[in-house]
Design an enzyme around this catalytic site. Structure first.
Site, PDB file in Angstrom:
ATOM      1  N   HIS A  92      14.984  32.841  17.389  1.00  0.00           N
ATOM      2  CA  HIS A  92      15.760  31.611  17.288  1.00  0.00           C
ATOM      3  C   HIS A  92      14.797  30.477  17.635  1.00  0.00           C
ATOM      4  CE1 HIS A  92      20.015  33.582  17.677  1.00  0.00           C
ATOM      5  NE2 HIS A  92      19.559  33.541  16.438  1.00  0.00           N
TER       6      HIS A  92
ATOM      7  N   ASP B 209      18.133  35.416  25.773  1.00  0.00           N
ATOM      8  CA  ASP B 209      19.495  35.264  25.258  1.00  0.00           C
ATOM      9  C   ASP B 209      20.191  36.615  25.100  1.00  0.00           C
ATOM     10  OD1 ASP B 209      18.347  32.822  25.064  1.00  0.00           O
ATOM     11  OD2 ASP B 209      19.131  32.354  23.084  1.00  0.00           O
TER      12      ASP B 209
ATOM     13  N   HIS C  16      22.119  40.041  21.246  1.00  0.00           N
ATOM     14  CA  HIS C  16      22.376  38.659  20.859  1.00  0.00           C
ATOM     15  C   HIS C  16      22.596  38.622  19.347  1.00  0.00           C
ATOM     16  CE1 HIS C  16      22.422  34.423  21.423  1.00  0.00           C
ATOM     17  NE2 HIS C  16      21.266  34.173  20.823  1.00  0.00           N
TER      18      HIS C  16
ATOM     19  N   ASP D 201      14.708  27.791  19.274  1.00  0.00           N
ATOM     20  CA  ASP D 201      14.492  27.266  20.630  1.00  0.00           C
ATOM     21  C   ASP D 201      13.604  28.187  21.469  1.00  0.00           C
ATOM     22  OD1 ASP D 201      16.709  29.045  20.504  1.00  0.00           O
ATOM     23  OD2 ASP D 201      17.496  28.336  22.411  1.00  0.00           O
ATOM     24  N   HIS D 202      13.155  29.314  20.877  1.00  0.00           N
ATOM     25  CA  HIS D 202      12.283  30.241  21.617  1.00  0.00           C
ATOM     26  C   HIS D 202      10.893  30.390  20.991  1.00  0.00           C
ATOM     27  CE1 HIS D 202      15.497  31.775  24.325  1.00  0.00           C
ATOM     28  NE2 HIS D 202      16.211  31.198  23.380  1.00  0.00           N
TER      29      HIS D 202
ATOM     30  N   HIS E 179      18.424  28.240  30.558  1.00  0.00           N
ATOM     31  CA  HIS E 179      18.957  28.247  29.192  1.00  0.00           C
ATOM     32  C   HIS E 179      20.346  27.605  29.166  1.00  0.00           C
ATOM     33  CE1 HIS E 179      20.160  29.959  25.199  1.00  0.00           C
ATOM     34  NE2 HIS E 179      18.866  29.842  24.955  1.00  0.00           N
TER      35      HIS E 179
ATOM     36  N   HIS F  24      12.858  36.566  20.829  1.00  0.00           N
ATOM     37  CA  HIS F  24      13.606  36.649  19.566  1.00  0.00           C
ATOM     38  C   HIS F  24      13.308  35.424  18.729  1.00  0.00           C
ATOM     39  CE1 HIS F  24      16.240  34.161  22.016  1.00  0.00           C
ATOM     40  NE2 HIS F  24      17.067  33.942  21.011  1.00  0.00           N
TER      41      HIS F  24
HETATM   42 ZN    ZN Z   1      18.114  30.408  22.983  1.00  0.00          ZN
END
Ligand code: ZN
Length: 310
Positions: A68, A216, A146, A70-71, A274, A66
Site C-alpha cells: 500500500h 497493517d 490485511h 503509505d508504506h 499508524h 506490504h
Molecule cells: Zn498503511
C-alpha cells in the site's frame, strides 16, 4: 540507559494513509550494531532520515511489509538519492514479489545508471520465515492479515556467549583454546587436576533483545505466539474502539486490540502508531491502549526508543 551495543528504534512516520502536518506515513529505522534496518518507506522517508542525521550508507537492508502506498512510496526517491550520493553497496529489499515489477521501470528510467545492485527477496505470506541473519541479528517475517498480502517482522539479537571471569584466566593461565571451550560451556581442569565448573568460571551474557513490527493488520491474536516475550512491540492502531466495526471492515486494528496483542504476547513495551488522519489528537488511543497494557506509548515522528530488556 544506553548500552554499548545499540538496539534502538526511531519512528520516521506514524500516520496511516494520508500524511498530516506532523506525521509522515509509515517508516522507521531499527539501529543495531553496525547498521540501520529500514522498515517500511512511506513518502518523505529520506527527509526524515536526514533530519535524524542517520547515515544513508548504513542502510543496506529495507523491509517493506506490504504494497500500500503509505508504506513504500518513498522508496524510489530514496534509491535515487543513494545513487546520486554515489553509494555503491548492494541494497537488499525484503518485500512482496510484486514490488520489483512496480519499481524496476522507475529504476530503469533514472538518469544516471545505478551504481549498486538492488536485490529483491520475496516475502512468504503463508508462514513465518527467517529472512536475514548475521553474527549479531536475525530477522524473521510472519504473515499478518490485511486487504493486501502483508508481513510483520521480528528482529532478534543472536545470544552472546558467556564471559569468562578475567581473574580465572590469569590465576590459572588458561590457554586460548580452552577459553573457546569454556565459552561453549566446558569446565576447566587446572594443572594440578582440580576441576573448576563452568558456572564458576563464567558470567552470563546479557539477555538478547528483540523488536517486533506489526504493520497493517486486523486483530490477529495468533501472532502473540510468534512474538512471545518480545521486548519492544510496535503495533498498528489505526482507529479507536468507537470505530471498531470500520476497523474490522478495513482490516485494521484499534488501540485496544493492539494493546491486547501486547498483553497476550507478554511484550515488555508497546508503541502504537499508524493513526488515522481523521483524529485530531491521539490521547484517546493512549488511554484506550493503557487500560489493557500499561506500558504503552503513542508513536511520535522523530522519537527514538531504546529496546530494553524486560
Ligand atoms: Zn498503511
Amino acid at each position: 540507559m544506553k548500552t554499548e551495543t545499540p538496539f534502538e528504534l526511531t519512528i520516521l512516520g506514524s500516520s496511516s494513509a494520508l500524511p498530516t502536518s506532523d506525521r509522515y506515513p509509515t517508516a522507521q529505522v531499527l539501529r543495531v550494531p553496525g547498521r540501520f534496518f529500514l522498515i517500511d518507506c512511506g513518502e518523505g522517508t529520506q527527509i526524515q532520515i536526514r533530519r535524524q542525521k542517520i547515515s544513508f550508507s548504513k542502510i543496506n537492508h529495507i523491509f517493506i511489509s506490504h504494497l500500500h502506498g503509505d508504506h513504500f512510496y518513498g522508496l524510489i526517491g530514496l534509491l535515487s538519492t543513494f545513487n546520486l550520493l554515489g553509494l555503491k553497496k548492494d541494497i537488499h529489499i525484503y518485500s512482496p514479489s510484486e514490488l520489483k515489477t512496480l519499481i524496476q521501470p522507475q529504476l530503469d528510467h533514472l538518469k544516471a545508471d545505478l551504481q549498486f545492485k538492488v536485490i529483491f527477496h520475496p516475502l512468504n505470506f503463508k508462514k513465518p520465515q527467517k529472512i536475514y541473519s548475521d553474527k549479531k541479528v536475525e530477522v524473521f517475517s510472519f504473515p499478518l492479515k490485511h486487504s493486501s498480502p502483508v508481513c510483520g517482522f521480528l528482529f532478534k539479537e543472536v545470544p552472546k556467549q558467556p564471559n569468562i571471569k578475567k581473574e580465572f584466566i590469569t590465576q590459572y593461565n588458561i590457554p586460548i583454546v580452552e577459553i573457546k571451550n569454556i565459552k561453549g560451556g566446558a569446565d576447566f581442569k587446572t594443572a594440578d587436576g582440580k576441576i573448576i565448573s563452568n558456572a564458576e568460571l563464567t558470567t552470563l551474557p546479557p539477555k538478547p533483545r528483540s523488536y517486533a513490527f506489526c504493520s497493517d493488520t486486523v486483530f490477529l491474536p495468533e501472532i502473540a505466539e510468534i512474538i512471545k516475550n518480545v521486548d519492544l512491540l510496535y503495533h498498528e492502531a489505526t482507529f479507536t474502539e468507537n470505530m471498531k466495526d470500520w476497523a474490522k471492515k478495513t482490516l485494521h486494528s484499534t488501540a485496544k486490540e493492539a494493546a491486547e496483542i501486547a498483553r497476550l504476547a507478554n511484550a515488555g513495551k508497546l508503541i502504537i502508531g499508524h493513526f488515522s488522519a481523521r483524529y485530531k489528537t491521539v490521547s484517546e488511543f493512549k488511554k484506550e491502549a493503557k487500560s489493557v497494557f500499561a506500558n504503552t506509548e503513542t508513536a511520535i515522528d522523530g522519537n527514538t526508543y531504546e529496546v530494553e530488556q524486560y
